[in-house]
Design a protein around this motif. Structure first.
Motif, PDB file in Angstrom:
ATOM      1  N   ARG A 164       0.815  -1.203   0.000  1.00 58.12           N
ATOM      2  CA  ARG A 164       0.000   0.000   0.000  1.00 58.12           C
ATOM      3  C   ARG A 164       0.855   1.263   0.000  1.00 58.12           C
ATOM      4  O   ARG A 164       0.574   2.221  -0.704  1.00 58.12           O
ATOM      5  CB  ARG A 164      -0.917  -0.013   1.232  1.00 58.12           C
ATOM      6  N   TRP A 165       1.923   1.250   0.811  1.00 56.65           N
ATOM      7  CA  TRP A 165       2.674   2.481   1.035  1.00 56.65           C
ATOM      8  C   TRP A 165       4.020   2.538   0.336  1.00 56.65           C
ATOM      9  O   TRP A 165       4.679   3.571   0.365  1.00 56.65           O
ATOM     10  CB  TRP A 165       2.913   2.665   2.547  1.00 56.65           C
ATOM     11  N   GLY A 166       4.489   1.423  -0.206  1.00 54.78           N
ATOM     12  CA  GLY A 166       5.842   1.406  -0.774  1.00 54.78           C
ATOM     13  C   GLY A 166       6.848   1.083   0.317  1.00 54.78           C
ATOM     14  O   GLY A 166       6.570   1.239   1.506  1.00 54.78           O
ATOM     15  N   ALA A 167       8.033   0.636  -0.138  1.00 60.57           N
ATOM     16  CA  ALA A 167       9.037   0.113   0.802  1.00 60.57           C
ATOM     17  C   ALA A 167       9.515   1.175   1.795  1.00 60.57           C
ATOM     18  O   ALA A 167       9.716   0.900   2.970  1.00 60.57           O
ATOM     19  CB  ALA A 167      10.226  -0.442   0.030  1.00 60.57           C
ATOM     20  N   LEU A 168       9.677   2.408   1.303  1.00 64.98           N
ATOM     21  CA  LEU A 168      10.266   3.445   2.156  1.00 64.98           C
ATOM     22  C   LEU A 168       9.415   3.744   3.374  1.00 64.98           C
ATOM     23  O   LEU A 168       9.874   3.681   4.505  1.00 64.98           O
ATOM     24  CB  LEU A 168      10.433   4.732   1.339  1.00 64.98           C
ATOM     25  N   ARG A 169       8.135   4.053   3.127  1.00 67.02           N
ATOM     26  CA  ARG A 169       7.271   4.453   4.223  1.00 67.02           C
ATOM     27  C   ARG A 169       6.983   3.263   5.133  1.00 67.02           C
ATOM     28  O   ARG A 169       6.967   3.388   6.356  1.00 67.02           O
ATOM     29  CB  ARG A 169       5.959   5.020   3.663  1.00 67.02           C
ATOM     30  N   ALA A 170       6.786   2.092   4.510  1.00 69.81           N
ATOM     31  CA  ALA A 170       6.521   0.882   5.296  1.00 69.81           C
ATOM     32  C   ALA A 170       7.688   0.587   6.236  1.00 69.81           C
ATOM     33  O   ALA A 170       7.493   0.212   7.397  1.00 69.81           O
ATOM     34  CB  ALA A 170       6.279  -0.304   4.367  1.00 69.81           C
ATOM     35  N   THR A 171       8.915   0.776   5.720  1.00 72.51           N
ATOM     36  CA  THR A 171      10.090   0.535   6.565  1.00 72.51           C
ATOM     37  C   THR A 171      10.169   1.541   7.687  1.00 72.51           C
ATOM     38  O   THR A 171      10.459   1.203   8.828  1.00 72.51           O
ATOM     39  CB  THR A 171      11.377   0.608   5.719  1.00 72.51           C
ATOM     40  N   ARG A 172       9.888   2.820   7.363  1.00 74.17           N
ATOM     41  CA  ARG A 172       9.989   3.857   8.387  1.00 74.17           C
ATOM     42  C   ARG A 172       9.016   3.585   9.534  1.00 74.17           C
ATOM     43  O   ARG A 172       9.379   3.677  10.704  1.00 74.17           O
ATOM     44  CB  ARG A 172       9.743   5.233   7.785  1.00 74.17           C
ATOM     45  N   VAL A 173       7.783   3.230   9.176  1.00 71.85           N
ATOM     46  CA  VAL A 173       6.778   2.972  10.213  1.00 71.85           C
ATOM     47  C   VAL A 173       7.205   1.786  11.079  1.00 71.85           C
ATOM     48  O   VAL A 173       7.173   1.864  12.318  1.00 71.85           O
ATOM     49  CB  VAL A 173       5.398   2.706   9.558  1.00 71.85           C
ATOM     50  N   SER A 174       7.662   0.695  10.445  1.00 69.34           N
ATOM     51  CA  SER A 174       8.063  -0.487  11.219  1.00 69.34           C
ATOM     52  C   SER A 174       9.295  -0.170  12.076  1.00 69.34           C
ATOM     53  O   SER A 174       9.410  -0.668  13.202  1.00 69.34           O
ATOM     54  CB  SER A 174       8.385  -1.657  10.295  1.00 69.34           C
ATOM     55  N   ALA A 175      10.195   0.642  11.539  1.00 69.66           N
ATOM     56  CA  ALA A 175      11.397   0.995  12.304  1.00 69.66           C
ATOM     57  C   ALA A 175      11.030   1.880  13.488  1.00 69.66           C
ATOM     58  O   ALA A 175      11.575   1.722  14.588  1.00 69.66           O
ATOM     59  CB  ALA A 175      12.407   1.702  11.402  1.00 69.66           C
ATOM     60  N   ASP A 176      10.096   2.810  13.277  1.00 67.18           N
ATOM     61  CA  ASP A 176       9.656   3.650  14.398  1.00 67.18           C
ATOM     62  C   ASP A 176       9.017   2.796  15.487  1.00 67.18           C
ATOM     63  O   ASP A 176       9.242   3.029  16.676  1.00 67.18           O
ATOM     64  CB  ASP A 176       8.656   4.709  13.907  1.00 67.18           C
TER      65      ASP A 176
END
Ligand SMILES: [Zn+2]
Length: 367
Positions: A164-176
């Motif tokens: 849904r969000w693309g790798a960048l945003r998905a990674t940022r959310v999971s990392a946060d």
């Protein structure tokens, strides 16, 4: 090496709570033969064996999906599988992350049944071992299901969000999410004086940040090659040149790093610091080969992401660049940063839809 450090620590720590551990397993402590610290050692080894099985589950699934597994390392707080992979959809990533914890939970379930079956037989040693393998595997599975990087649950979350969000945003959310959990672990660890939990908090925080940054860098680098970066083209320095002579060349050419060649082969890197370190009266006598730093070169045709890894592992922050077998340039961290800035500038001057990112083309970590 951390395994060797942590093994006796775990053994002693477990030995101290031995009576409680025996009671939890439903076994009278005085009926177990062997010193508590020996049982501690058994449990510590059982923990690492459980982690290894967990990692093998990830690796076997990766192999089945066409990935390549370079190695599995057991570290202080868990395991790391180095998996080089082809780009693949988020769903596969999610399943691959999930097989580890699921394997741990299934193993835990099996040992629970074994423990129940053994409890009535009076086989105290086996009952005790089965119980601890049960709870260690369940704990391992549950801990890794936390939806936070760098735990497997974080990968599942990212895999699901990615479409849904693309790798960048998905990674940022999971990392946060990983950082929030790290903070919670740190607070709970501090309040309850649990050093192990504080160590885990540290590793989780660092892991979350590293994952976030590596995906970001990969996205920016895209399909960039080493030759697309602002590398500093130059004639290499000969290993037989005197240090003084090289110093003169640095002053003349206003350069601070050279690739070094020895009998036609790549020898490494020499920098201004290396020249300065040699006392002035020694510079005529010593040769470049005496001060050269052995650094593996990157190829001009390599992906820039490879140069990033080479720069991170080189302790000089400069790597030699070869093109068609010849030493042609050096690449520094600063050049890499400039390359990224130029890439960003290009994106603002020539806006175009970003190319799809293949975030898992290089080695990745799983805990
Ligand atoms: Zn895992």
């Amino acid at each position: 090496m951390t395994f060797l450090i942590v093994l006796p620590l775990l053994a002693v720590g477990f030995g101290r709570v031995f009576t409680d551990a025996a009671r939890a397993a439903g076994v009278p402590a005085d009926r177990l033969r062997g010193a508590p610290v020996l049982w501690g050692l058994v449990v510590a080894i059982a923990l690492f064996a459980s982690v290894l099985v967990h990692e093998l589950a990830h690796s076997l699934y990766a192999l089945r999906k066409g990935g390549r597994v370079r190695d599995i390392t057991l570290i202080m707080i868990g395991g790391v599988s180095q998996i080089s992979e082809l780009p693949r959809p988020g769903r596969v990533e999610a399943v691959m992350a999930l097989v580890g914890p699921l394997t741990s939970l299934a193993l835990g379930g099996a040992f629970y049944l074994l423990h129940r079956a053994l409890a009535a037989t009076g086989q105290f040693e086996l009952t005790f071992t089965a119980f601890h393998l049960f709870y260690l595997n369940v704990a391992l599975g549950l801990f890794n299901l936390l939806p936070a990087f760098p735990m497997d649950g974080g990968r599942v979350l990212r895999g699901l969000l990615e479409e849904r969000w693309g790798a960048l945003r998905a990674t940022r959310v999971s990392a946060d999410a990983g950082k929030v959990f790290a903070l919670l672990f740190a607070i709970v660890g501090f309040v309850t004086v649990n050093i192990l939990l504080m160590v885990i908090a540290f590793f989780v925080y660092v892991g979350a940040e590293a994952e976030n940054r590596s995906v970001l860098v990969k996205a920016l680098l895209g399909k960039l090659r080493v030759r697309d970066l602002p590398i500093q083209r130059t004639e290499p320095a000969e290993a037989s040149t005197s240090v003084y002579e090289l110093g003169e060349r640095m002053i003349r050419e206003r350069r601070v790093a050279y690739p070094v060649e020895e009998e036609g082969a790549v020898a490494g890197i020499v920098t201004l610091e290396d020249v300065k370190k040699v006392p002035r009266e020694e510079r005529h006598r010593l040769q470049v080969r005496d001060v050269v730093r052995r650094v593996e070169p990157v190829d001009a045709a390599d992906e820039a992401a490879r140069a990033v890894r080479a720069l991170m592992t080189s302790n000089v922050a400069v790597v030699p660049v070869v093109e068609q077998g010849h030493l042609v340039a050096v690449l520094s961290q600063l050049d890499l940063a400039r390359g990224l800035q130029l890439k960003e500038l290009e994106a603002t001057q020539h806006p175009s839809p970003p190319p799809p990112i293949a975030p898992w083309t290089s080695a990745e970590q799983r805990v």
